[in-house]
Design an enzyme around this catalytic site. Structure first.
Site, PDB file in Angstrom:
ATOM      1  N   SER A 174       5.957   1.311  35.799  1.00  0.00           N
ATOM      2  CA  SER A 174       6.703   2.355  36.492  1.00  0.00           C
ATOM      3  C   SER A 174       7.669   1.699  37.483  1.00  0.00           C
ATOM      4  O   SER A 174       8.537   0.944  37.065  1.00  0.00           O
ATOM      5  CB  SER A 174       5.734   3.334  37.165  1.00  0.00           C
ATOM      6  OG  SER A 174       6.382   4.524  37.531  1.00  0.00           O
ATOM      7  N   HIS A 182       3.372   8.623  30.370  1.00  0.00           N
ATOM      8  CA  HIS A 182       3.734   7.627  31.391  1.00  0.00           C
ATOM      9  C   HIS A 182       2.568   6.686  31.688  1.00  0.00           C
ATOM     10  O   HIS A 182       2.755   5.511  31.940  1.00  0.00           O
ATOM     11  CB  HIS A 182       4.189   8.330  32.673  1.00  0.00           C
ATOM     12  CG  HIS A 182       4.809   7.407  33.673  1.00  0.00           C
ATOM     13  ND1 HIS A 182       5.879   6.585  33.371  1.00  0.00           N
ATOM     14  CD2 HIS A 182       4.513   7.154  34.973  1.00  0.00           C
ATOM     15  CE1 HIS A 182       6.219   5.886  34.437  1.00  0.00           C
ATOM     16  NE2 HIS A 182       5.404   6.214  35.413  1.00  0.00           N
ATOM     17  N   ASP A 198       6.547   9.723  27.050  1.00  0.00           N
ATOM     18  CA  ASP A 198       6.650   9.768  28.515  1.00  0.00           C
ATOM     19  C   ASP A 198       7.579  10.909  28.942  1.00  0.00           C
ATOM     20  O   ASP A 198       8.767  10.892  28.637  1.00  0.00           O
ATOM     21  CB  ASP A 198       7.184   8.418  29.012  1.00  0.00           C
ATOM     22  CG  ASP A 198       6.999   8.232  30.515  1.00  0.00           C
ATOM     23  OD1 ASP A 198       6.944   9.241  31.237  1.00  0.00           O
ATOM     24  OD2 ASP A 198       6.922   7.067  30.962  1.00  0.00           O
TER      25      ASP A 198
END
Length: 862
Positions: A729, A839, A807
């Site tokens: 991320s 994600h 995602d």
């Protein structure tokens, strides 16, 4: 003056002179690495996070009985793979010399809460993503203490059961009762009506409903959903928190029951109220993300406001229902503010939080402007809402009936030039009858740059308004004068307020219990201070550990879930004892254990925490996992594990052997692993976190490189010519930034689910930290890695990108665009796609594959 090239870069630029000093990681086959991962996962299963959570203390009224409280919670019993509702009995007396281990007792009899084959509805699956839920079973419950009613979602349905209340406490597990429905689709966000627990609310197909548990009657209260399944045809919702509100503001609900009821008319009808948010996303862009049903070539459509684009239109409304003596719903009514929400509050972009005062006299809300630099705390009297009608004449008549002195009250305002971190800490006290003063406790980070508690008294001054005339409110139109604001805490430390942190207020003893970092930014502790005569702050938890606590409703006990880097989690119950005339200094006494620390796996070596000062004289904290095969004089390949973004602290004195077990696995194979919380991470104050303002990706790598230099000098076993940077991320974004700006420092980068172009990320997050694109074009360009691929190295095997294809947070578009730019620039890269992951990697097989891929890439190319 510092030279342009740091010592790290000077050493890393050329190969080490003495290759004999290099430690070489033993190479394993793919199957060999799988076996290593299997082994580490097996041993981690012994300490996996099965700790109880979501506690509710209930005092037992039986004075002659052996137990003082029944403690309810969610937990995973031994041998089970899913969360369930459990309870423990807390004895009135314990033997000091003996460790009392409370037994976990099942509330529910042979109940499977996880849907068949673990298949959740789309709404439930997305909520699990937003809440970062990894466990199965019952993941939340609502509880009404007076009636003993429990309400929860399970197996794609709703269930309830009762324990305590007028029916007494059960002694053996019970069968929960399913609540049948005529609705199609899941019933989300179920909530018991606090004023009448026969009723509960839920969301179905983006509309607000109520139902009677006892009679089964259901009533739809709002009519936003048009019946079509498509996102394009259904831009409106009632009582639902949108994606951005859930993901970026941690608000997962959009409706709030009034805690009191009112009785009206000669028939004595009872009126119940629900405040709710109505959202219109018709001007929000629709994006298409691959569906989990890939073989059907389907896509899922989402409303996703990209930075600089239009956000949803929002409004607060009231749903009222009247019930008779039999609990039958006689009527329901939808109410709106006497003037349009956008007219009364023209600068409000987000409703960050909402609720009711305990006496039901006011609904309250926290309003935030689009730059997220001004927050207003507003009271809304129910009389300010009028029935939603079609005709203008009816609307005018209803507006005329609103008393002129009924108005909103802006009771508090927070303003900053950085950004506002939204939180839950707000405790309004009951307003005395006939009084204009209104008193509350509030945490504020903007005043000093550190989050602290304040006791505030305002005067609810009214003006006369003709609500039939359009109002153009001034900047301070409804602002109330502050009569008194007393700081209850102060200093360069934080009262914990984000991520669901709470305070507990004892209005009898005038004490407030809170969690904070007063003793060290690396540990969370429970403290107490008087809110009447602010002064001494007393710590109730033990130093040397980081604690997460829950107080009992009677303030005589608390539970602490605590750990340290070297001690796996324990859960202990403590009793506060001491003279009643000095409640501030009551001492916590260990009472009983709910969970003792498990033994660590034999190969687990906890990380060592260190701190250092940067060249800019900023103190930073880090931790290092030393290679298990450490030999004097040998230099080890090093992995810099990074997150580096706001809202997160990686380095603290809590156990890392569950979530970050792979870092220990790396160390067991001979890698050194370094983790550094640089400027931009949380728990160090607003200005420390605010170093990223308008320049994400431009300051973080310098801190990481200085930390590498420090550990290389301090420990002597870091091979600065073999450093990998890896994160997920924001950490994936920084891994790419590291390879772009410091290719002479980082030999390889492994980037998971990275944001590669900030223009494609959402409004709530991106604009908070980077402003809107037109105000910060330079920052957006400098921070978008996909626009700087020409700076990436030309050698193959230095860049690995990983991303979940489904995602819906950092869309696969980011990796797609990056790869397109890499190809255009003729740059080498490797790409690993996880077709069925979002994600976060959820599937066990995908998680194993990711870890093996990471180890294999490192052993081959670092």
């Amino acid at each position: 003056m510092c030279s342009g090239v740091s010592p790290v870069e000077q050493v890393a630029a050329g190969d080490m002179d003495d290759t004999a000093a290099r430690f070489c990681v033993q190479k394993h086959s793919w199957d060999g690495l799988r076996s290593i991962i299997h082994g580490s996962r097996k041993s981690s299963g012994l300490i996996v996070s099965k700790a109880p959570h979501d506690f509710q203390f209930v005092q037992k009224p039986d004075e002659s009985g052996p137990h003082s409280h029944r403690l309810y919670y969610l937990g995973m019993p031994y041998g089970s793979r899913e969360n369930s509702l459990l309870y423990s009995e807390i004895p009135k007396k314990v033997r000091k010399e003996a460790l009392l281990l409370l037994s976990w007792k099942q509330m529910l009899d042979h109940f499977q809460a996880t849907p068949h084959h673990g298949v959740y509805s789309r709404e439930e699956e997305l909520l699990r993503e937003r809440k970062r839920l990894g466990v199965f079973g019952i993941t939340s419950y609502d509880f009404h203490s007076e009636s003993g009613l429990f309400l929860f979602q399970a197996s794609n349905s709703l269930f309830h059961c009762r324990d305590g209340g007028k029916n007494g406490f059960m002694v053996s597990p019970m069968k929960p009762l399913e609540i049948k429905t005529q609705c199609s689709g899941p019933r989300m966000d179920p909530k018991i009506c606090p004023a009448d627990p026969a009723f509960f609310s839920f969301i179905n197909n983006s509309d607000l409903w109520v139902a009677n548990i006892e009679t089964g009657e259901e009533r739809r209260l709002t009519f936003c959903h048009q019946g079509s399944a498509g996102v394009l045809d259904n831009p409106k919702s009632a009582g639902v928190a949108t994606f951005v509100i859930q993901e970026e503001f941690d608000r997962f609900t959009g409706c709030w029951w009034c805690p009191t009821a009112s009785w009206e008319g000669s028939e004595g009808l009872k009126t119940l109220r629900i405040l709710y948010e109505e959202v219109d996303e018709s001007e929000v862009e629709v994006i298409h993300v691959p569906s989990p049903a890939l073989e059907e070539r389907k896509t899922d459509s989402y409303r996703y406001p990209r930075t600089g684009s239009k956000n949803p239109k929002i409004a607060l409304k009231l749903a009222e229902l009247q019930t008779d003596h039999q609990g039958k719903i006689v009527s329901s009514c939808e109410k709106e503010l006497v003037q349009p929400f956008s007219s009364l509050f023209p600068k409000v972009e987000y409703i960050a939080r909402a609720g009711w005062t305990r006496d039901g006299k006011y609904a309250w809300a926290m309003f935030l402007d689009r730059p997220q630099q001004r927050l207003q705390l507003v009271l809304l009297p129910p009389a300010l809402f009028i029935p939603a009608v079609e005709s203008e004449a009816q609307r005018q008549a209803a507006a005329r009936a609103v008393p002129k002195n009924v108005q909103p009250f802006v009771i508090y305002e927070e303003v900053t030039n950085v950004w506002i971190n939204v939180h839950d800490i707000f405790h309004p006290f009951p307003q005395a009858e006939g009084q204009q003063d209104f008193c509350f406790l509030r945490a504020n980070e903007c005043k000093t740059g550190f989050c602290h508690l304040y006791r505030v008294t305002v005067e609810l001054k009214t003006k006369d308004y003709d609500w039939t005339e359009p109002l153009s409110p001034t900047e301070d139109e409804f602002k109330c004068p502050i009569k008194e604001e007393v700081a209850l805490t102060s200093g360069e430390w934080e009262v914990l307020s984000r991520h669901g942190s709470k305070i507990w207020v004892n209005e009898q003893t005038k004490l407030v219990y809170f969690q904070g970092t007063k003793d060290t930014p690396l540990e969370h502790h429970l403290y107490v201070v008087s809110y009447e005569s602010a002064g001494e702050i007393v710590r109730l938890t033990t130093l040397g550990f980081s604690h997460s606590c829950s107080m009992s409703q009677s303030f005589d006990m608390f539970v602490s879930h605590y750990s340290s880097v070297s001690t796996p989690p324990c859960v202990h119950v403590y009793k506060l004892s001491g003279p009643d005339d000095d409640p501030l200094h009551k001492q916590p006494r260990f009472w009983a254990s709910m969970m003792e620390a498990a033994n660590c796996p034999p190969d687990y070596v906890p990380p060592e925490i260190f701190h250092f000062h940067t060249r800019a004289d900023v103190q930073l904290y880090g931790m290092i996992y030393k290679p298990h095969t450490l030999q004097p004089g040998r230099k080890h390949p090093t992995v810099l594990f990074v997150y580096g973004g706001p809202q997160v602290q990686l380095v603290n004195n809590s156990f890392k052997g569950i979530k970050y077990l792979r870092l220990n696995t790396l160390a067991s194979l001979g890698y050194a692993v370094v983790v550094i919380d640089g400027r931009g991470s949380c728990q160090r104050g607003l200005h420390f976190e605010g170093a990223l303002k308008n320049q994400m990706g431009q300051v973080e790598i310098e801190d990481q490189v200085e930390g590498l230099q420090y550990v290389a000098e301090k420990y002597g076993f870091i091979d600065l010519s073999r450093v990998a940077i890896h994160g997920w991320s924001y950490g994936g974004f920084l891994s790419l930034m590291g390879l772009i700006h410091k290719p002479q420092v980082f030999k390889v980068a492994i980037a998971g689910a990275p944001v590669t172009v900030w223009m494609a990320y959402d409004t709530g997050y991106t604009e908070r930290y980077m402003d809107v694109p037109e105000n910060n074009q330079q920052g957006y360009e400098a921070g978008s890695v996909a626009l700087h691929v020409e700076k990436l190295p030309n050698e193959p095997n230095r860049l690995l990108i990983l991303h979940g294809f489904l995602d819906e947070n950092v869309h696969f578009f980011h990796t797609n665009f990056l790869v397109s730019q890499l190809i255009r620039a003729g740059k080498p890269y490797q790409l690993q796609i996880y077709p069925n992951e979002r994600h976060s990697i959820r599937c066990r097989e995908s998680g194993e594959h990711y870890e093996v891929t990471l180890l294999h890439f490192l052993q081959e190319h670092l």
